[in-house]
Design an enzyme around this catalytic site. Structure first.
Site, mmCIF file in Angstrom:
data_model
loop_
_atom_site.group_PDB
_atom_site.id
_atom_site.type_symbol
_atom_site.label_atom_id
_atom_site.label_comp_id
_atom_site.label_asym_id
_atom_site.label_seq_id
_atom_site.Cartn_x
_atom_site.Cartn_y
_atom_site.Cartn_z
ATOM 1 C CD GLU A 1 -2.804 -1.260 2.413
ATOM 2 O OE1 GLU A 1 -2.432 -0.396 3.453
ATOM 3 O OE2 GLU A 1 -3.875 -1.959 2.300
ATOM 4 C CD GLU B 1 -4.354 -6.276 2.884
ATOM 5 O OE1 GLU B 1 -5.134 -5.596 3.555
ATOM 6 O OE2 GLU B 1 -3.117 -6.110 2.864
#
Length: 756
Positions: free
Chosen positions: A201, A322
């Site tokens: 991320e 995710e």
């Protein structure tokens, strides 16, 4: 047969281990060396047994289509800890072949392996990865390859050094290139079932734009870092020249700004778009516990349409690296959300990879210690939603009957406490269903469900999931609602006035309440526990609070926030406040608190069961205790304020030392604990009942509790030599034995007979 070279290595290692033990007498150190030794040999044999060694001539779109539904091994290699023990420092056990076998057998085809490398890297200029750490990662990856699973291997929590700023770009690029060169070199002989993910991320952490697409500088740097990593991977050659690589949006975000800034790295044709979407945020990560309205579904449709338009329509495959929804004791809503989420992924050609952090109170599905599924049916919903076609309104109809009345084909019913209800579902073609009950993980397999004498704990959403999924798959629901406590139906009051309400459902609301006005109502609580109480309110002033009490005992207060209402008939439902209520009939008093003047209007109260409670008796000194409840994260200093030491067979808590040094973090159902308390007292803990009987016993001594609300006869436990605690003992065949049952709340030492 081992060749002579490997045999000599083994003999040398065994000799070194024996010297080490003789010199240091330290089993912890022996374990560390043995672990590294096992890692070395596991790597040799795992790679030799890996079937996935070739590169097929298929596109990234075809790869993603074949990846099925995926599973994250979260809070394991991604922990921000140093040393080989980092794998277990976030409260998950060492990963075993059996754990990965369980995940694969359930139906997951892809394992995402998040790995944090930063604390396992040497200094500049080489930034050498610790070999033991790299070895261990490879071993676990091979556990998945043995199950013919895809493996996604990434760089995870690296935000402490990967900062998307121009000033840091050159140094970061150099380190990142050397990191990926080492990872890619180690794995370059693996086939295309191994997928690299350059960054997790990537974002400027704690910045104002962290999750909103970043700044132009940040987005440019992230795109550059992806390019650096991809070049390093490709430069190692071998299968890495053609390996499929996942490249994320800024912060792996689904923000439109992040979408617009995305570039196909180095114009490489074997790129997969990586993103994360815990959508909707308030349901998946915060405290909103319901999902499934027409608005919810429309918003989910729009979210996936945006993703498809940005990438799928351009021929860019997508992996949702995710996703998931946190456990808010709302299994029926989570099932409905999961079924629809995965259905949308399937429709759009996206591989969904569920985030499991190993904690059942949060996102955990599989208990990696016991190898039991805490939420196996949630896992099945994911697999089936991806694998089978979705049910339509022509495939199934649901019916409700109240108090032996006729069945009605409706999806919601409002009834009175004490009523009896039958729920029924019919499928075309014929099918069977499993019902999921609200506020619990309990299920029942039958097309007809009977609910007798309905009370608070029965109120809520009942999801039915087809068990013959070859017909169709879905998670659909029926809502059984109890008539709530209308504010105007008070028994006694002081200062309360009623008026006609414009709120949904009509009727009356109370109003003109001022500070210290009050009203009472009689409530019947079916069982002791934690209950959520919420109120339907409206205000045109500063609001206030609703204080809840029984007798002289104040139980809690419900905030009435002025920011959520703009008028005396602008209604909203408060967030629930948790009250500890004992079973029985009570006169509940509501006292209205606030500033001078009128405070707020009130339409109704609602009280819903939330969690069970268990009282644990503690004596001054040492105690052996257990719980039959699965708890959320326990703050021992508050839950056991007078406990100075708490131990299990392999964990400990000392009140006198810093929390980060304590290895015991949670209170788990069925485990035994030895606790030293400074005084006599009764402690109340809360959680969800876990009615398994007894944990698996290992050879030798075991410290156990029982996860049961009823005693277990000691004679029902096979192959034990002795059972004892501070109160007595049991020995098979010994007439002097004083223990006849294992009792709720207590813990026991059990010696399992090695000969059996």
């Amino acid at each position: 047969m081992l060749n002579s070279k490997i045999l000599k290595i083994m003999q040398t290692q065994i000799f070194i281990n024996s010297l080490f033990i003789d010199k240091n007498k330290t089993w912890n150190n022996y374990f560390a060396i043995t672990l590294i030794t096992c890692t070395f040999f596991s790597a040799i044999y795992s790679q030799a047994n890996t079937a996935k060694t070739g590169m097929r001539n298929i596109t990234s779109v075809q790869i993603v289509a074949d990846m099925g539904a995926g599973y994250n091994l979260g809070n394991t290699f991604d922990s921000k800890c140093a040393g080989i023990e980092a794998e277990i420092c976030w409260d998950n056990p060492y990963t075993t072949q059996a754990i990965i076998d369980k995940i694969a057998t359930r139906g997951f085809k892809t394992l995402r392996l998040p790995v944090t490398w930063d604390l396992h890297i040497g200094a500049a200029p080489n930034y050498t990865i610790d070999k033991a750490w790299l070895d261990r990662v490879e071993v676990v990856a091979n556990y998945a390859f043995k199950n013919d699973m895809y493996v996604i291997l990434n760089t995870h929590h690296e935000g402490d050094w990967i900062k998307p700023t121009y000033a840091d770009s050159a140094a970061i690029s150099n380190k990142l290139s050397k990191l990926w060169t080492q990872i890619a070199t180690r794995f370059k002989s693996y086939g295309d079932y191994l997928i690299f993910e350059t960054l997790n991320e990537p974002r400027l952490e704690k910045s104002a734009e962290e999750w909103n697409g970043g700044t132009l500088e940040g987005r440019n740097c992230v795109n550059h870092y992806h390019s650096v990593a991809l070049k390093a991977i490709r430069a190692t050659g071998g299968n890495n020249a053609l390996r499929h690589v996942m490249v994320s949006t800024y912060a792996a975000s689904t923000n439109q700004l992040a979408f617009d800034a995305y570039v196909r790295t180095n114009n490489d044709s074997r790129i997969i778009v990586s993103m994360h979407s815990y959508f909707p945020w308030l349901f998946s990560l915060e405290t909103v516990s319901t999902w499934g309205s027409a608005t919810d579904i429309a918003e989910m449709d729009a979210q996936f349409d945006r993703i498809a338009n940005a990438f799928i329509a351009k021929g860019y495959p997508v992996v949702m690296g995710e996703w998931g929804a946190k456990n808010n004791n709302n299994i029926t809503d989570r099932l409905r959300h999961a079924a629809y989420y995965v259905k949308k992924c399937k429709q759009k050609g996206i591989c969904p990879v569920y985030w499991d952090n190993g904690k059942s109170a949060e996102f955990g599905l599989l208990n990696r210690t016991t190898l039991n599924w805490d939420f196996g049916n949630y896992a099945d919903t994911i697999i089936n939603a991806f694998k089978y076609k979705q049910c339509t309104s022509t495939n199934h109809k649901a019916y409700i009957a109240v108090n032996d009345g006729a069945f009605q084909n409706i999806t919601e019913v409002t009834i009175n406490r004490g009523d009896n209800v039958k729920l029924k579902v019919e499928f075309t073609p014929a099918n069977t269903a499993k019902w999921f009950l609200p506020n619990t993980t309990t299920t029942t397999s039958a097309n007809e469900l009977v609910l007798s004498n309905i009370q608070f704990a029965n109120n809520g959403t009942y999801a039915y999931v087809p068990t013959n999924t070859t017909t169709c798959n879905s998670s659909t629901s029926m809502v059984v609602k109890l008539n709530i406590y209308q504010a105007e139906d008070f028994i006694t009051q002081s200062g309360i006035t009623t008026e006609t309400t414009s709120d949904a459902g009509g009727g009356l609301n109370t109003g003109y309440t001022e500070n210290n006005d009050w009203s009472t109502d009689t409530i019947t609580i079916p069982k002791s526990g934690i209950y959520n109480i919420s109120a339907r309110v409206a205000t045109n002033t500063t609001g206030g609070t609703i204080e809840c009490s029984i007798g002289d005992s104040i139980l809690g207060s419900i905030p009435v926030e002025d920011a959520k209402s703009n008028g005396w008939q602008d209604w909203y439902t408060t967030n629930p406040t948790q009250l500890l209520l004992e079973a029985g009939s009570h006169e509940l008093k509501f006292t209205y608190k606030g500033a001078t003047g009128y405070l707020f209007n009130l339409n109704w109260f609602d009280i819903l069961f939330y969690q069970d409670i268990q009282n644990i008796e503690l004596k001054k000194g040492w105690n052996l205790i257990s719980t039959y409840l699965t708890n959320n994260h326990i703050d021992f200093k508050n839950s056991f304020p007078n406990a100075t030491i708490i131990k299990t067979d392999n964990q400990f808590y000392y009140s006198s030392q810093s929390d980060f040094l304590n290895t015991l973090k949670t209170l788990d159902s069925g485990k035994g604990y030895i606790l030293y308390n400074s005084q006599n007292e009764t402690i109340t803990v809360a959680g969800i009942q876990n009615l398994n009987q007894i944990q698996d016993l290992q050879l030798g001594w075991n410290l156990i509790g029982i996860s049961s609300v009823t005693p277990i006869p000691v004679s029902s436990i096979d192959n034990v030599t002795i059972i004892k605690n501070f109160d007595g003992f049991y020995e098979p065949g010994n007439a002097m034995s004083t223990l006849s049952n294992l009792e709720t709340g207590k813990a026991y030492y059990i010696l399992k007979n090695p000969e059996n």
